[in-house]
Scaffold this motif. Sequence first.
Motif, PDB file in Angstrom:
ATOM      1  N   GLU A 158     -16.664   3.710   4.881  1.00 18.40           N
ATOM      2  CA  GLU A 158     -16.548   3.477   6.417  1.00 18.40           C
ATOM      3  C   GLU A 158     -15.582   2.322   6.752  1.00 18.40           C
ATOM      4  N   LEU A 159     -15.976   1.108   6.058  1.00 18.70           N
ATOM      5  CA  LEU A 159     -15.216  -0.250   6.266  1.00 18.70           C
ATOM      6  C   LEU A 159     -13.883  -0.080   5.919  1.00 18.70           C
ATOM      7  N   VAL A 160     -13.456   0.767   4.865  1.00 19.30           N
ATOM      8  CA  VAL A 160     -12.041   0.837   4.434  1.00 19.30           C
ATOM      9  C   VAL A 160     -11.318   1.861   5.541  1.00 19.30           C
ATOM     10  N   HIS A 161     -11.955   2.678   6.091  1.00 18.76           N
ATOM     11  CA  HIS A 161     -11.375   3.501   7.098  1.00 18.76           C
ATOM     12  C   HIS A 161     -11.045   2.718   8.288  1.00 18.76           C
ATOM     13  N   LYS A 162     -12.109   1.809   8.494  1.00 25.09           N
ATOM     14  CA  LYS A 162     -11.998   0.887   9.854  1.00 25.09           C
ATOM     15  C   LYS A 162     -10.786  -0.150   9.680  1.00 25.09           C
ATOM     16  N   LEU A 163     -10.852  -0.747   8.549  1.00 22.85           N
ATOM     17  CA  LEU A 163      -9.645  -1.712   8.201  1.00 22.85           C
ATOM     18  C   LEU A 163      -8.252  -0.744   8.087  1.00 22.85           C
ATOM     19  N   CYS A 164      -8.220   0.295   7.726  1.00 21.03           N
ATOM     20  CA  CYS A 164      -7.144   1.122   7.684  1.00 21.03           C
ATOM     21  C   CYS A 164      -6.670   1.490   9.196  1.00 21.03           C
ATOM     22  N   ARG A 165      -7.503   1.726  10.187  1.00 26.92           N
ATOM     23  CA  ARG A 165      -7.329   1.647  11.677  1.00 26.92           C
ATOM     24  C   ARG A 165      -7.045   0.543  12.290  1.00 26.92           C
ATOM     25  N   GLN A 166      -7.265  -0.382  11.773  1.00 27.65           N
ATOM     26  CA  GLN A 166      -6.739  -1.782  12.445  1.00 27.65           C
ATOM     27  C   GLN A 166      -5.635  -2.306  11.801  1.00 27.65           C
ATOM     28  N   HIS A 167      -5.205  -1.999  10.593  1.00 33.78           N
ATOM     29  CA  HIS A 167      -3.967  -2.269   9.732  1.00 33.78           C
ATOM     30  C   HIS A 167      -3.383  -1.090   9.021  1.00 33.78           C
ATOM     31  N   PRO A 168      -2.507  -0.458   9.619  1.00 35.38           N
ATOM     32  CA  PRO A 168      -1.912   0.681   9.134  1.00 35.38           C
ATOM     33  C   PRO A 168      -1.406   0.448   7.689  1.00 35.38           C
ATOM     34  N   ILE A 178      -2.477  -1.173   5.315  1.00 30.97           N
ATOM     35  CA  ILE A 178      -3.350  -1.170   4.307  1.00 30.97           C
ATOM     36  C   ILE A 178      -3.601   0.276   3.878  1.00 30.97           C
ATOM     37  N   ALA A 179      -3.720   1.323   4.742  1.00 30.53           N
ATOM     38  CA  ALA A 179      -3.577   2.841   4.543  1.00 30.53           C
ATOM     39  C   ALA A 179      -2.395   3.377   3.691  1.00 30.53           C
ATOM     40  N   ARG A 180      -1.249   2.799   4.138  1.00 26.30           N
ATOM     41  CA  ARG A 180      -0.024   2.885   3.337  1.00 26.30           C
ATOM     42  C   ARG A 180      -0.083   2.654   1.888  1.00 26.30           C
ATOM     43  N   ASP A 181      -0.878   1.207   1.711  1.00 26.45           N
ATOM     44  CA  ASP A 181      -0.812   0.758   0.568  1.00 26.45           C
ATOM     45  C   ASP A 181      -1.899   1.704  -0.491  1.00 26.45           C
ATOM     46  N   LEU A 182      -2.936   2.053   0.120  1.00 22.00           N
ATOM     47  CA  LEU A 182      -3.914   2.838  -0.487  1.00 22.00           C
ATOM     48  C   LEU A 182      -3.326   4.257  -1.034  1.00 22.00           C
ATOM     49  N   MET A 183      -2.408   4.738  -0.081  1.00 25.55           N
ATOM     50  CA  MET A 183      -1.755   6.015  -0.343  1.00 25.55           C
ATOM     51  C   MET A 183      -0.791   5.876  -1.561  1.00 25.55           C
ATOM     52  N   ASP A 184      -0.001   4.784  -1.403  1.00 27.56           N
ATOM     53  CA  ASP A 184       0.719   4.446  -2.638  1.00 27.56           C
ATOM     54  C   ASP A 184       0.214   4.204  -3.663  1.00 27.56           C
ATOM     55  N   HIS A 185      -0.873   3.649  -3.852  1.00 25.95           N
ATOM     56  CA  HIS A 185      -1.558   3.534  -4.921  1.00 25.95           C
ATOM     57  C   HIS A 185      -2.007   4.619  -5.605  1.00 25.95           C
ATOM     58  N   ARG A 186      -2.632   5.724  -4.618  1.00 26.14           N
ATOM     59  CA  ARG A 186      -2.866   6.904  -5.215  1.00 26.14           C
ATOM     60  C   ARG A 186      -1.806   7.549  -5.665  1.00 26.14           C
ATOM     61  N   LYS A 187      -0.651   7.652  -5.076  1.00 26.85           N
ATOM     62  CA  LYS A 187       0.201   8.475  -5.616  1.00 26.85           C
ATOM     63  C   LYS A 187       1.052   7.871  -7.107  1.00 26.85           C
ATOM     64  N   LEU A 188       0.916   6.529  -7.072  1.00 31.04           N
ATOM     65  CA  LEU A 188       1.317   5.912  -8.545  1.00 31.04           C
ATOM     66  C   LEU A 188       0.465   6.557  -9.531  1.00 31.04           C
ATOM     67  N   GLU A 189      -0.796   6.379  -9.369  1.00 33.49           N
ATOM     68  CA  GLU A 189      -1.937   6.834 -10.372  1.00 33.49           C
ATOM     69  C   GLU A 189      -1.697   8.062 -10.897  1.00 33.49           C
ATOM     70  N   ILE A 190      -1.455   9.192  -9.952  1.00 34.12           N
ATOM     71  CA  ILE A 190      -1.064  10.455 -10.399  1.00 34.12           C
ATOM     72  C   ILE A 190       0.492  10.766 -10.780  1.00 34.12           C
ATOM     73  N   GLY A 191       1.341   9.882 -10.753  1.00 31.74           N
ATOM     74  CA  GLY A 191       2.601   9.891 -10.998  1.00 31.74           C
ATOM     75  C   GLY A 191       3.662  10.699  -9.753  1.00 31.74           C
ATOM     76  N   ASP A 192       3.164  10.756  -8.658  1.00 29.26           N
ATOM     77  CA  ASP A 192       3.945  11.132  -7.545  1.00 29.26           C
ATOM     78  C   ASP A 192       4.572  10.082  -6.783  1.00 29.26           C
ATOM     79  N   VAL A 193       5.895   9.745  -7.180  1.00 23.18           N
ATOM     80  CA  VAL A 193       6.728   8.524  -6.708  1.00 23.18           C
ATOM     81  C   VAL A 193       7.620   8.860  -5.843  1.00 23.18           C
TER      82      VAL A 193
END
Length: 583
Positions: free
Chosen positions: A159-169, A171-186
């Motif tokens: 919930e804290l992470v979601h709140k930070l993502c809403r306040q700072h978009p 952060i959400a982009r960085d998290l999605m980029d991190h996930r895609k990098l882990e699975i090789g979808d770049v």
Amino acid sequence: MAKKKKPLPQFENLTWAELDEWVGPKILSRGVNYQQQGCVSGLSVTDDDALIAWVSGSRQYVTLVEIDDGFLYSICPCPYGSDCKHAVAVVLEYLAAVEENRPVPLAKEDDERFEILDDEELDDPDDDDDADDDAAISDESREKIDAFLKQMKKAQLIELVHKLCRQHPEIARDLMDHRKLEIGDVKDLIKRLRRDIREISADPGWQNYWDRDGYTPDYSEIRRKLEALLNAGHADEVLNIGKILVENGMRQVEESHDEGETEAAVASCMPIIVEALDQSSLEPVERLNWALDVVLADQFSVSEAFAEYLFETHPRPVWSTLADRLTKRLKSLKSQKDRHDFEREEISHWLIHCLEQAGRNNEILPLLESEAKKTLRYDRLVSRLIAEERYEEAEKWIWAGIQKTEKELPGIARNLGNRLLEIRERQENWPVVAAIWAEQFVKHPALHTFTECKKACDKINSWQTVRQHLISFLESGHPPWRHKEWLLPESGLGQPEPASASNFPKAANLIEIAIFEKNPDQVLYWYDQMISKGSGRHRVALDTIAEAICSHSPERAVEIWQKKAEDLISLVKPKAYMDAAAY
């Protein structure tokens, strides 16, 4: 009172080739422009034999230059930080002052510029190349954050992470980029990076320092994404993006109007591109070729990280293959035979480096001989021959080079003359060494050339006679070698004709020599001559003269100090009043 200047032979003996080696031809050229445009002011010598001055561009910098163990170093609060055009301009201004016999005072201990430099080093607003978020968090704060997060449950963390993502978009982009990098979808990340580079590089940087306004492109996010992509094992993709970044970044730097802030911003990404190049699937020779193409295309200093890569250790066969490619490339160029043939000079410079690394040293001298005839860069060939102690060959090329360059490229001709002096010193041919310095003294009267001539003459016990004729020249303008008693041979470099007799006597030079020889009577005599004729008044510091005679003629010293104070007061400036108070 201001202290008198002292000679700095480590600066006065600098050659053009040494300055070129220090900063490279591009920055050297910019430094020449700055010096010629009068951007250097307040030049002074520090107690530890460094140079310090104000250098004006679109803002004013305090720049300090020193030579330590034969190496040039500089400090400047510009985006480069060191080895910049401002430092070059300071050195060239000092050399001009020496040649024109202008005084360069010692900096006072309380000079405000020392404090400015200290403040800039402690708090440099431009120095954000290595900034990261961790550096902004103290160890104590990090421990508190860790303790706070560890006591939370999983649902609370989410919930804290979601709140930070809403306040700072972002952060959400960085998290999605991190996930895609882990699975090789770049694919999306690469597409977005290309778009971001085009957007960031679209507008040139600019600065108006007087209004504290401007724009410098922020490449920090590009840098972080490239690093993340590289750390995830996508070196080839980073390299492909890097090509776009290099091309767009260089164009942006060329169009920008600032003091190098845009250049520094673009250059901050280059080490990551170099790292990607080294990890890429390219063949080793293609990696070196890639880096070299970037360096050769760079008209500024964006590509320094690639130049460093080219000075790292690589297999000899790779260097040899690259040398063959550069040889073909050099042969395909048409020679311009002028000082602006930078492309040919750069390619031949890197070809020599490749040949050295490949162990093909026997091919370097033939290359330099061929290039000297095409580009008139005889100085590179001669320096190489001297380094190999092949003095006869070096001398042959010196004479050929002087004949070809003395009218079109006087700087190279002068440098070749210095190389001949170096050879004669190595051969301990002191009569010719003394003759060269005597000819230099007639061409550019200065204490430095006078004392160097003395050093050589002392080795052959001829100084008293030579000195007499040099002093006579300053008094009358009559060349010393026209006297029957002249002891020195011709140097072969050509004995210069002095200026019109109306320019003599050279009272300022005679005062300087009298001070050096501690002859207060002669100091006073030529000072009175200088004042009566109004010549050279601004070429010898009054306080220097007063200090030289104060023990011998204290009443005259007081008179001169009074004159110095009056001159300062007449400027009607608060700082001048403060300086006048000392006198």
